[in-house]
Design a protein around this motif. Structure first.
Motif, PDB file in Angstrom:
ATOM      1  N   ASP A 280      35.709  36.310  49.637  1.00 33.92           N
ATOM      2  CA  ASP A 280      34.724  37.317  49.258  1.00 33.92           C
ATOM      3  C   ASP A 280      34.963  37.716  47.802  1.00 33.92           C
ATOM      4  N   VAL A 281      33.905  38.150  47.129  1.00 35.63           N
ATOM      5  CA  VAL A 281      34.016  38.551  45.728  1.00 35.63           C
ATOM      6  C   VAL A 281      33.555  39.999  45.585  1.00 35.63           C
ATOM      7  N   GLY A 282      34.347  40.793  44.884  1.00 42.07           N
ATOM      8  CA  GLY A 282      34.000  42.189  44.664  1.00 42.07           C
ATOM      9  C   GLY A 282      34.390  42.645  43.273  1.00 42.07           C
ATOM     10  N   VAL A 283      34.208  43.922  43.020  1.00 38.43           N
ATOM     11  CA  VAL A 283      34.494  44.501  41.712  1.00 38.43           C
ATOM     12  C   VAL A 283      35.995  44.755  41.581  1.00 38.43           C
ATOM     13  N   ASP A 284      36.551  44.385  40.440  1.00 35.44           N
ATOM     14  CA  ASP A 284      37.952  44.674  40.147  1.00 35.44           C
ATOM     15  C   ASP A 284      38.089  46.182  39.941  1.00 35.44           C
ATOM     16  N   PRO A 285      38.907  46.861  40.724  1.00 38.60           N
ATOM     17  CA  PRO A 285      39.020  48.326  40.586  1.00 38.60           C
ATOM     18  C   PRO A 285      39.508  48.765  39.211  1.00 38.60           C
ATOM     19  N   LEU A 286      40.187  47.888  38.494  1.00 39.63           N
ATOM     20  CA  LEU A 286      40.674  48.246  37.157  1.00 39.63           C
ATOM     21  C   LEU A 286      39.550  48.335  36.144  1.00 39.63           C
TER      22      LEU A 286
ATOM     23  N   HIS B   9      32.672  44.820  34.633  1.00 39.02           N
ATOM     24  CA  HIS B   9      32.732  43.611  33.811  1.00 39.02           C
ATOM     25  C   HIS B   9      33.485  42.500  34.528  1.00 39.02           C
ATOM     26  N   ARG B  10      34.555  42.841  35.200  1.00 34.29           N
ATOM     27  CA  ARG B  10      35.412  41.847  35.814  1.00 34.29           C
ATOM     28  C   ARG B  10      35.318  41.929  37.332  1.00 34.29           C
ATOM     29  N   MET B  11      35.220  40.771  37.960  1.00 36.08           N
ATOM     30  CA  MET B  11      35.184  40.688  39.415  1.00 36.08           C
ATOM     31  C   MET B  11      36.520  40.155  39.912  1.00 36.08           C
ATOM     32  N   VAL B  12      36.720  40.195  41.242  1.00 33.36           N
ATOM     33  CA  VAL B  12      37.979  39.727  41.802  1.00 33.36           C
ATOM     34  C   VAL B  12      37.720  39.154  43.186  1.00 33.36           C
ATOM     35  N   ALA B  13      38.504  38.142  43.555  1.00 31.47           N
ATOM     36  CA  ALA B  13      38.377  37.532  44.875  1.00 31.47           C
ATOM     37  C   ALA B  13      39.261  38.271  45.873  1.00 31.47           C
ATOM     38  N   LYS B  14      38.750  38.438  47.082  1.00 35.70           N
ATOM     39  CA  LYS B  14      39.540  39.042  48.149  1.00 35.70           C
ATOM     40  C   LYS B  14      40.321  37.923  48.828  1.00 35.70           C
ATOM     41  N   THR B  15      41.543  37.730  48.404  1.00 37.82           N
ATOM     42  CA  THR B  15      42.359  36.621  48.903  1.00 37.82           C
ATOM     43  C   THR B  15      43.256  37.003  50.069  1.00 37.82           C
ATOM     44  N   SER B  16      43.267  38.284  50.412  1.00 36.47           N
ATOM     45  CA  SER B  16      44.046  38.738  51.566  1.00 36.47           C
ATOM     46  C   SER B  16      43.466  40.043  52.064  1.00 36.47           C
ATOM     47  N   SER B  17      43.886  40.449  53.248  1.00 37.76           N
ATOM     48  CA  SER B  17      43.392  41.699  53.820  1.00 37.76           C
ATOM     49  C   SER B  17      43.855  42.903  53.014  1.00 37.76           C
ATOM     50  N   ALA B  18      44.883  42.712  52.192  1.00 40.40           N
ATOM     51  CA  ALA B  18      45.416  43.806  51.376  1.00 40.40           C
ATOM     52  C   ALA B  18      44.737  43.901  50.009  1.00 40.40           C
ATOM     53  N   SER B  19      43.727  43.091  49.778  1.00 38.52           N
ATOM     54  CA  SER B  19      43.059  43.070  48.477  1.00 38.52           C
ATOM     55  C   SER B  19      42.451  44.435  48.148  1.00 38.52           C
TER      56      SER B  19
END
Length: 272
Positions: free
Chosen positions: A109-115, A121-131
């Protein structure tokens, strides 16, 4: 750097967008846009006398095939195909490292980088349940390895990428999540990969199955014809041919298949 027109009709305009160019901008002083090259400066606005409808978008750093509708009805027809995932998009990319598989399904899954949540501007992949990714959406990319080699003596792989879904920065995020960032991707290499003159991601082919005007638009490969890349690249092993139109289409046929005997297959998801 100009914008090449690949196809034009009363309903659609298909262009080859250069890398490091915006699609449009509300800043009237910004001249580095596709809109500025092909139409009136305000044509991306609904209030324009001759508005353009961007039914498909490419990142600033990404080059390649981009379809633009000239009318609202044409935009509606094309938009429905994108929404129903009936279009086919194929990208040529160069990633860092030698991949250890032939074909892969990347399903993070792809979501917004909280930083960078305030700017998105930057997205992030959910690579684990702890993402910690915010506002995640399902995303799916297929990857086919085409050729291994070295860029400035560092290992790289030329890959064919097919986005099944269309999330923001999806291909860039998914490549990075597999441990193989795109060559020249400053953002998703954590600002480390700044030496190459561009990010190596190019939308090479777009298939838009419109009933009255079916489109299958393709550009030549853009990397090896550029001396700034070819002079620094040394091929190691060609896994499957792709540099001509016919060979590239044959590679597209492979990536379209659910499974092919003899290929080393890998799935990337949260269950890994």
């Amino acid at each position: 750097m100009g914008v090449e027109k690949l196809y034009e009709s009363d309903s659609f305009l298909v262009v080859n967008k250069p890398f490091d160019m915006y699609i449009n901008s509300d800043d009237e002083n910004e001249k580095n846009t596709v809109t500025q090259h092909i139409a009136l400066p305000d044509s991306h606005l609904s209030t324009s006398a001759n508005p353009l409808h961007f039914v498909q978008r490419l990142d600033y750093s990404t080059s390649g095939v981009m379809c633009i509708a000239k009318t609202k009805s044409a935009a509606g027809r094309a938009g429905k195909l994108f929404e129903r995932r009936l279009t086919r998009k194929y990208y040529l990319g160069v990633v860092r490292g030698h991949v250890k598989f032939d074909v892969a399904d990347i399903e993070f899954d792809v979501g917004v980088d909280p930083l960078t949540a305030s700017s998105s501007h930057r997205m992030v992949a959910k690579t684990s349940s702890a993402s910690s990714a915010l506002e995640t959406r399902a995303a799916h990319t297929r990857l086919l390895a085409l050729e291994t080699g070295h860029y400035q003596r560092e290992p790289v792989t030329v890959v064919l990428l097919k986005p099944i879904t269309g999330r923001r920065h999806q291909l860039r995020v998914h490549c990075a999540a597999t441990g193989h960032t795109l060559l020249g991707d400053y953002t998703y290499s954590d600002t480390v990969d700044s030496a190459p003159h561009r990010m190596f991601l190019h939308a090479t082919r777009l298939v838009l199955p419109l009933e009255s005007e079916p489109l299958d638009i393709q550009t030549p490969e853009p990397f090896f014809s550029d001396e700034r890349f070819s002079s620094k690249y040394k091929s190691e092993k060609v896994l499957r041919k792709y540099r001509t139109k016919e060979d590239f289409n044959a590679a597209c046929d492979i990536i379209d298949k659910t499974y092919e005997i003899g290929l080393k297959y890998r799935v990337f998801n949260c269950n890994d």
